[in-house]
Design a protein around this motif. Structure first.
Motif, PDB file in Angstrom:
ATOM      1  N   LYS A 114       0.826  -1.216   0.000  1.00  0.00           N
ATOM      2  CA  LYS A 114       0.000   0.000   0.000  1.00  0.00           C
ATOM      3  C   LYS A 114       0.855   1.259   0.000  1.00  0.00           C
ATOM      4  CE  LYS A 114      -3.096   0.316   3.061  1.00  0.00           C
ATOM      5  NZ  LYS A 114      -3.970   0.240   4.215  1.00  0.00           N
ATOM      6  N   SER A 116       3.816   1.505  -1.404  1.00  0.00           N
ATOM      7  CA  SER A 116       4.626   1.559  -2.610  1.00  0.00           C
ATOM      8  C   SER A 116       4.114   2.661  -3.542  1.00  0.00           C
ATOM      9  CB  SER A 116       4.569   0.201  -3.328  1.00  0.00           C
ATOM     10  OG  SER A 116       5.020   0.318  -4.654  1.00  0.00           O
ATOM     11  N   ALA A 117       5.027   3.536  -3.945  1.00  0.00           N
ATOM     12  CA  ALA A 117       4.657   4.638  -4.837  1.00  0.00           C
ATOM     13  C   ALA A 117       4.129   4.103  -6.170  1.00  0.00           C
ATOM     14  CB  ALA A 117       5.855   5.555  -5.062  1.00  0.00           C
ATOM     15  N   GLN A 120       0.574   2.880  -5.653  1.00  0.00           N
ATOM     16  CA  GLN A 120      -0.330   4.023  -5.489  1.00  0.00           C
ATOM     17  C   GLN A 120      -0.590   4.718  -6.827  1.00  0.00           C
ATOM     18  OE1 GLN A 120       1.428   6.445  -2.441  1.00  0.00           O
ATOM     19  NE2 GLN A 120       0.667   5.144  -0.790  1.00  0.00           N
ATOM     20  N   GLN A 121       0.461   4.842  -7.633  1.00  0.00           N
ATOM     21  CA  GLN A 121       0.301   5.470  -8.940  1.00  0.00           C
ATOM     22  C   GLN A 121      -0.615   4.626  -9.830  1.00  0.00           C
ATOM     23  OE1 GLN A 121       3.892   5.842 -11.224  1.00  0.00           O
ATOM     24  NE2 GLN A 121       2.895   6.927 -12.886  1.00  0.00           N
ATOM     25  N   GLN A 123      -2.869   2.469  -8.860  1.00  0.00           N
ATOM     26  CA  GLN A 123      -4.215   2.516  -8.304  1.00  0.00           C
ATOM     27  C   GLN A 123      -4.906   3.822  -8.717  1.00  0.00           C
ATOM     28  OE1 GLN A 123      -4.324   2.173  -4.008  1.00  0.00           O
ATOM     29  NE2 GLN A 123      -6.324   1.191  -4.077  1.00  0.00           N
ATOM     30  N   GLY A 124      -4.167   4.921  -8.681  1.00  0.00           N
ATOM     31  CA  GLY A 124      -4.718   6.204  -9.122  1.00  0.00           C
ATOM     32  C   GLY A 124      -5.072   6.200 -10.602  1.00  0.00           C
TER      33      GLY A 124
END
Length: 185
Positions: A114, A116-117, A120-121, A123-124
């Motif tokens: 969760k 991890s950049a 997150q990217q 997921q976005g």
């Protein structure tokens, strides 16, 4: 007197010709709009499918033992890419949403993932793609509704058979898509 009758007849023929040309153009233009909107849905489905391999690779390192979840996403991606009709695309879309919901739910149990950049990217990006996909589906359904209304209203309904334009098929969510995703671990 004959000159006036000929003039009226010519005027009437011009009017009827313009009516047919206008009607056929209207129906065909609306059909093109439906096809264009369908292509817009395809673009967003493809965009989402292209993000999936990156998501799987990012998640695989963290979720080694969550193999079934990752395989479900891969299967859903394959189904989405092979779908050809609106109904098949809709069903594959629902399968993909369910599979992605499971991945994100399982990810909740992995704090490092969760954080991890890259995750997150991705997921976005998937979230933005889902928004674009929802808009594309709505635009497609609006184009179908416009075409379908035109095909059943007078005077355009008289030209429907002659134009070769058929009703648009709505992008309906299968019954399984109307319920919230079922998350399994």
């Amino acid at each position: 007197m004959i000159v006036i009758a000929v003039f009226v007849l010519v005027l009437l023929l011009v009017f009827v010709g313009l009516f047919f040309a206008t009607g056929l153009n209207k129906l065909r233009t609306q059909r093109v709009s439906v096809d264009e909107a369908s292509a817009g849905v395809d673009v967003q489905l493809t965009r989402r499918a292209e993000l999936i391999p990156n998501l799987i690779e990012t998640v695989r390192g963290y979720m080694g033992h969550e193999r079934d979840t990752l395989e479900a996403v891969t299967k859903a991606r394959t189904d989405a890419q092979t779908a050809s009709t609106i109904g098949e695309k809709s069903a594959a879309d629902g399968e993909m949403r369910q599979a992605l919901a499971n991945v994100f739910a399982v990810a909740e149990g992995y704090p490092d993932l969760k954080a991890s950049a890259n995750f997150q990217q991705l997921q976005g990006e998937l979230g933005r793609t889902e928004d674009l996909l929802a808009f594309a589906r709505q635009y497609y359904n609006d184009a179908c509704a416009t075409l379908n209304r035109t095909l059943v209203t007078i005077p355009w309904s008289f030209l429907a058979g002659m134009s070769g334009v058929e009703k648009g098929v709505f992008y309906d969510a299968p019954d399984a898509n109307t319920a919230p995703p079922q998350v399994s671990f």
